[in-house]
Write an enzyme that holds these catalytic residues in place. Structure first.
Site, PDB file in Angstrom:
ATOM      1  N   HIS A 107       0.549   4.434  -2.596  1.00  0.00           N
ATOM      2  CA  HIS A 107       0.349   5.814  -2.146  1.00  0.00           C
ATOM      3  C   HIS A 107       1.503   6.712  -2.566  1.00  0.00           C
ATOM      4  O   HIS A 107       1.298   7.901  -2.815  1.00  0.00           O
ATOM      5  CB  HIS A 107       0.171   5.845  -0.626  1.00  0.00           C
ATOM      6  N   ARG A 146       0.827  -1.206   0.000  1.00  0.00           N
ATOM      7  CA  ARG A 146       0.000   0.000   0.000  1.00  0.00           C
ATOM      8  C   ARG A 146       0.864   1.260   0.000  1.00  0.00           C
ATOM      9  O   ARG A 146       0.521   2.271  -0.630  1.00  0.00           O
ATOM     10  CB  ARG A 146      -0.919  -0.020   1.224  1.00  0.00           C
ATOM     11  N   HIS A 176      -6.145  -5.885  -2.746  1.00  0.00           N
ATOM     12  CA  HIS A 176      -6.988  -5.977  -1.559  1.00  0.00           C
ATOM     13  C   HIS A 176      -7.284  -7.423  -1.182  1.00  0.00           C
ATOM     14  O   HIS A 176      -8.109  -7.668  -0.295  1.00  0.00           O
ATOM     15  CB  HIS A 176      -8.292  -5.208  -1.773  1.00  0.00           C
ATOM     16  N   ASN A 227      -3.373   9.760   4.102  1.00  0.00           N
ATOM     17  CA  ASN A 227      -2.254   8.866   4.385  1.00  0.00           C
ATOM     18  C   ASN A 227      -2.151   8.476   5.858  1.00  0.00           C
ATOM     19  O   ASN A 227      -1.227   7.752   6.244  1.00  0.00           O
ATOM     20  CB  ASN A 227      -0.933   9.520   3.955  1.00  0.00           C
TER      21      ASN A 227
END
Length: 332
Positions: free
Chosen positions: A77, A73, A204, A104
């Site tokens: 980001h 992740r 996911h 974040n």
């Protein structure tokens, strides 16, 4: 006996052909990539960089399994804001860096720690040679492999960015409440297609989400009809209206720590945790690809590796645009 031998040979040859085809596809993707990046970029300057990062990643995972999802992740980001330049790793004493943005705040510290450890190990072997952005890109691939997902060549040669601003985050990260058109708009900024959206969303299959990111689906009247009713009741037990703000639920209720295609089967069964997950099945544009990935894990893996390579080319910094940080959390 000869018949069975011939059948066995055909099976082995078929698997070999499939392996060769996949390798050629991945190499072709790399070949047409950003000219500033290449596989084995550090072949002469830090030849063991990938093994050093892999060993660090594996050690970290042995300490805590959430390293897998948090590192992957973190890569997403980073790349979606200012490109893949490690700008999300910067610490600001005044709280105005990327990592300080509200979007974040849910990034787990394990991802940051994984990169910091890997960078330190790389610095011991090859001081001042490998960027934090490249360390993060390698680590993101390695956590996928460690969870049972596909391996793929990582293009290297990024520099670390010179800007990390809290104000640059808004509108550049996919939010959990977005519909497909909104997701397409976000991903298109990074030259990623609808298929890439669906494939990258498959990440996911590992990780968890805070209750606040999907509570709107449970607290509405009626409850979001795209949710499987039994699953909705399970979620209400774990995330009641007065849920602890730190409470989390696994994104993949079937195989939460294995990188596989169960995520897509969950969507078919109404068990996509986030709105942005379930919409991939309810929207007619993306539904056929969800069905394809649910049926064929190899198709998902192929699309995921292609999308990860494309994502890794986003916003590459070279020359005076960047540097090689000694400490990933601080500009030199």
């Amino acid at each position: 006996m000869k018949y069975f031998l011939r059948e066995g040979e055909r099976s082995i040859n078929m698997r070999l052909r499939k392996t060769v085809v996949l390798a050629l596809v991945l190499l072709s993707i790399v070949a047409v990539g950003d000219a500033r990046l290449r596989v084995n970029f550090y072949a002469s300057t830090c030849p063991d960089v990938e093994s050093i990062v892999r060993q660090t990643v594996e050690a970290k995972i042995s300490e805590t399994i959430i390293t897998i999802a948090s590192t992957l992740r973190l890569f997403f980001h980073d790349c979606f804001v200012e490109g893949c330049d490690a700008s999300v790793l910067i610490f600001s004493p005044t709280g105005d860096a990327e990592k300080d943005a509200g979007e974040n705040q849910s990034l787990a510290g394990d991802g940051f720690d994984t990169v910091a450890r890997a960078k330190a190990a790389v610095e011991d072997a090859c001081p001042g040679v490998v960027s934090c952005a490249d360390v993060l890109a390698i680590a993101a691939r390695d956590v996928v492999v460690a969870a049972g997902g596909p391996g793929f060549p990582v293009e290297l040669g990024r520099l670390d960015g010179l800007v990390s601003a809290k104000g640059n985050v808004a509108g550049n990260l996919p939010e959990p409440t977005l519909n497909l058109n909104q997701l397409i708009a976000i991903f298109r900024k990074n030259n990623l297609s609808t298929t890439d959206i669906i494939a990258l969303s498959g990440a996911h299959t590992v990780g968890a989400a805070h209750c606040v990111h999907f509570s709107n689906r449970l607290q509405s009247d009626p409850i979001d009809p795209t949710l499987n009713p039994d699953y909705a009741q399970e979620l209400l037990q774990e995330c009641p209206a007065n849920a602890d703000p730190d409470a989390v639920v696994q994104l993949d209720p079937a195989t939460p720590f294995t990188f596989d295609n169960a995520y897509y089967r969950n969507l078919i069964n109404g068990k996509g945790l986030l709105t942005s997950d379930q919409v991939l099945f309810t929207d007619s544009i993306s539904k056929p690809t969800v069905l394809k990935f649910a049926k064929s894990q190899s198709s998902f893996f192929k699309a995921f590796t292609a999308a990860m390579i494309k994502l890794g080319r986003t916003g590459v910094k070279t020359g005076t645009q960047g540097e090689i940080r000694t400490d990933c959390s601080r500009f030199n």
